[in-house]
Scaffold this motif. Structure first.
Motif, PDB file in Angstrom:
ATOM      1  N   THR A   1       0.830  -1.201   0.000  1.00 22.49           N
ATOM      2  CA  THR A   1       0.000   0.000   0.000  1.00 22.49           C
ATOM      3  C   THR A   1       0.869   1.258   0.000  1.00 22.49           C
ATOM      4  O   THR A   1       0.479   2.288  -0.570  1.00 22.49           O
ATOM      5  CB  THR A   1      -0.942   0.027   1.223  1.00 22.49           C
ATOM      6  OG1 THR A   1      -0.166   0.103   2.446  1.00 22.49           O
ATOM      7  CG2 THR A   1      -1.813  -1.216   1.267  1.00 22.49           C
TER       8      THR A   1
ATOM      9  N   ASP B   1       3.898   1.361  -1.402  1.00 20.87           N
ATOM     10  CA  ASP B   1       4.456   1.419  -2.753  1.00 20.87           C
ATOM     11  C   ASP B   1       3.499   2.136  -3.700  1.00 20.87           C
ATOM     12  O   ASP B   1       3.905   2.987  -4.506  1.00 20.87           O
ATOM     13  CB  ASP B   1       4.729   0.003  -3.273  1.00 20.87           C
ATOM     14  CG  ASP B   1       5.814  -0.721  -2.490  1.00 20.87           C
ATOM     15  OD1 ASP B   1       6.604  -0.048  -1.800  1.00 20.87           O
ATOM     16  OD2 ASP B   1       5.857  -1.967  -2.570  1.00 20.87           O
ATOM     17  N   GLU B   2       2.223   1.784  -3.598  1.00 20.79           N
ATOM     18  CA  GLU B   2       1.223   2.422  -4.461  1.00 20.79           C
ATOM     19  C   GLU B   2       1.100   3.910  -4.143  1.00 20.79           C
ATOM     20  O   GLU B   2       1.034   4.746  -5.045  1.00 20.79           O
ATOM     21  CB  GLU B   2      -0.131   1.740  -4.300  1.00 20.79           C
ATOM     22  CG  GLU B   2      -1.206   2.350  -5.198  1.00 20.79           C
ATOM     23  CD  GLU B   2      -2.571   1.722  -5.013  1.00 20.79           C
ATOM     24  OE1 GLU B   2      -3.529   2.195  -5.652  1.00 20.79           O
ATOM     25  OE2 GLU B   2      -2.699   0.778  -4.212  1.00 20.79           O
TER      26      GLU B   2
ATOM     27  N   SER C   1       4.017   5.898  -5.551  1.00 25.42           N
ATOM     28  CA  SER C   1       4.047   5.974  -7.015  1.00 25.42           C
ATOM     29  C   SER C   1       3.076   7.013  -7.573  1.00 25.42           C
ATOM     30  O   SER C   1       3.191   7.389  -8.746  1.00 25.42           O
ATOM     31  CB  SER C   1       3.727   4.602  -7.611  1.00 25.42           C
ATOM     32  OG  SER C   1       2.359   4.262  -7.394  1.00 25.42           O
ATOM     33  N   ARG C   2       2.144   7.494  -6.737  1.00 28.33           N
ATOM     34  CA  ARG C   2       1.096   8.392  -7.231  1.00 28.33           C
ATOM     35  C   ARG C   2       1.380   9.869  -6.973  1.00 28.33           C
ATOM     36  O   ARG C   2       0.618  10.728  -7.419  1.00 28.33           O
ATOM     37  CB  ARG C   2      -0.242   8.017  -6.587  1.00 28.33           C
ATOM     38  CG  ARG C   2      -0.715   6.627  -6.948  1.00 28.33           C
ATOM     39  CD  ARG C   2      -1.969   6.221  -6.196  1.00 28.33           C
ATOM     40  NE  ARG C   2      -3.135   6.997  -6.609  1.00 28.33           N
ATOM     41  CZ  ARG C   2      -4.350   6.844  -6.075  1.00 28.33           C
ATOM     42  NH1 ARG C   2      -4.542   5.922  -5.120  1.00 28.33           N
ATOM     43  NH2 ARG C   2      -5.366   7.573  -6.501  1.00 28.33           N
TER      44      ARG C   2
END
Length: 418
Positions: free
Chosen positions: A72, A74-75, A78-79
């Motif tokens: 979670t 990592d996501e 990345s945003r």
């Protein structure tokens, strides 16, 4: 995907905590034009925080993420261009987010005063972050921006005046009103716990260059004690008659400042020495207070670093403020601090940098410093340092903060004394 193509400029992780809420409130008032999202474990609690911020934050997205579920994080990383995190103690919860940002090439700012956490982040992720273009910037609150930025301001002024490199440099906390936040207390406990359980960590904590990028390259200047008491006149003539004692966060702050000098290729000088003290006044009791404060800090750090792991957790829980707690709004607003940083350059010129803020240092003031750090990383990217990796506030964004902080109500001046 480049940073500019990402969905958000800033994701505030830990927005439901006490300092997280204050930082969200600050960003809602100061982050005009920034694409901001709030992140934490509970979407319901995040929604309540967003609702409390009013119209400015009404459209901010809510992201659920948890340090126990690295995917979670990592996501999340990345945003966004920047992650601002208030989730501590960082030794316990912080490293997965550092890792995620280093991999994703995402800038990062936190509030940690946990020296060994920073050392570990350097060892594990500095190269990867640098290779991927990320700035991992630790200690962006009251620990350690006043320390780091006042010294950087002195350096900039000395360069402007052509008066040489910085020599003996001392920060003195002249005024301080406020409490220790639950998060800060938890971070201090983690520092003690780490040192008490790990002899190598304990050894590193006594080294003035704990956070050096290259320990062998550091100048050997003899002892630079972080816990001492001194007559004010030994620091600067302007402090004659005052007594100073140990400042509780000197151990953390001094190492950030020394790392800055090394990251800037020793721009402050190879003979730069730095220490921090707390002013205890001019009264007849002042020298006694200075001695007691210093002895108390020395005992707490010395004994705590060896025996803290033997103290029962239930006893600690009874006497320490809990993370996520804090004082009333009235108490926070009545808090304040003033620091003065004195230096003598290699040509004999003397300067003082003064920095002050209204608001409890550990809460209100810190939320401004962290918020402005996040905005600097997100919105002033073309003005930031070219350095990448695990950085300090001054090394990453010193020039930008010299402009941003006064615009945010922080008093920051430099005066030549001689």
């Amino acid at each position: 995907m480049t940073a500019a193509q990402r969905e958000f400029d800033i994701v505030l992780y830990g927005a439901t905590g006490f300092v997280g809420k204050l930082t969200a409130r600050y960003l809602a008032s100061a982050g005009v034009g920034a694409r901001i999202a709030l992140a934490g474990r509970s979407e319901q609690k995040l929604a309540a925080v967003r609702e409390s911020l009013g119209e400015a934050a009404a459209s901010w997205p809510l992201l659920t993420a948890d340090a126990d579920q690295p995917a979670t994080l990592d996501e999340l990383a990345s945003r966004t261009q920047v992650v601002v995190t208030t989730v501590g103690p960082y030794t316990k919860y912080g490293m997965p987010l550092v890792a995620a940002c280093a991999v994703a090439g995402t800038d990062y700012a936190d509030l940690t005063g946990e020296t060994m956490f920073i050392r570990r982040a350097i060892d594990l992720y500095h190269k990867q972050a640098a290779d991927n273009g990320a700035r991992i910037v630790h200690s962006c609150g009251f620990d350690s921006i006043p320390s780091d930025i006042t010294v950087y301001a002195l350096y900039r002024r000395a360069v402007e005046d052509g008066t040489g490199e910085l020599g003996d440099t001392n920060l003195v906390v002249r005024r301080f009103a406020g409490g220790v936040s639950g998060g800060t207390a938890a971070s201090m406990l983690e520092v003690m716990r780490t040192a008490s359980e790990d002899p190598e960590a304990r050894r590193l904590m006594t080294d003035p260059y704990t956070l050096s990028p290259d320990r062998a390259a550091e100048p050997e200047l003899g002892g630079q004690p972080d816990i001492r008491w001194r007559r004010g006149g030994e620091i600067a003539p302007e402090l004659e008659g005052y007594w100073t004692g140990a400042f509780v966060m000197a151990v953390a702050n001094t190492r950030i400042v020394r790392r800055t000098n090394a990251l800037l290729d020793y721009a402050y000088g190879r003979r730069f020495e730095y220490a921090e003290q707390m002013s205890l006044g001019k009264s007849i009791a002042a020298p006694v207070a200075a001695a007691l404060a210093t002895a108390g800090n020395a005992a707490a750090f010395g004994l705590g670093s060896r025996f803290f792991h033997r103290v029962p957790d239930r006893l600690i829980e009874k006497v320490m403020p809990k993370p996520g707690t804090g004082p009333s709004e009235r108490t926070r607003e009545r808090g304040h601090y003033t620091v003065e940083t004195y230096t003598t350059t290699t040509t004999g010129a003397r300067y003082v940098a003064r920095m002050s803020q209204q608001g409890d240092p550990g809460y209100q003031a810190t939320s401004v410093l962290l918020g402005e750090s996040g905005l600097a990383l997100a919105l002033d990217r073309d003005k930031l340092s070219d350095l990448r990796g695990v950085l300090t506030p001054a090394a990453a964004m010193g020039d930008v903060l010299l402009t941003r902080l006064p615009a945010a109500g922080v008093t920051l001046t430099v005066e030549r004394l001689a």
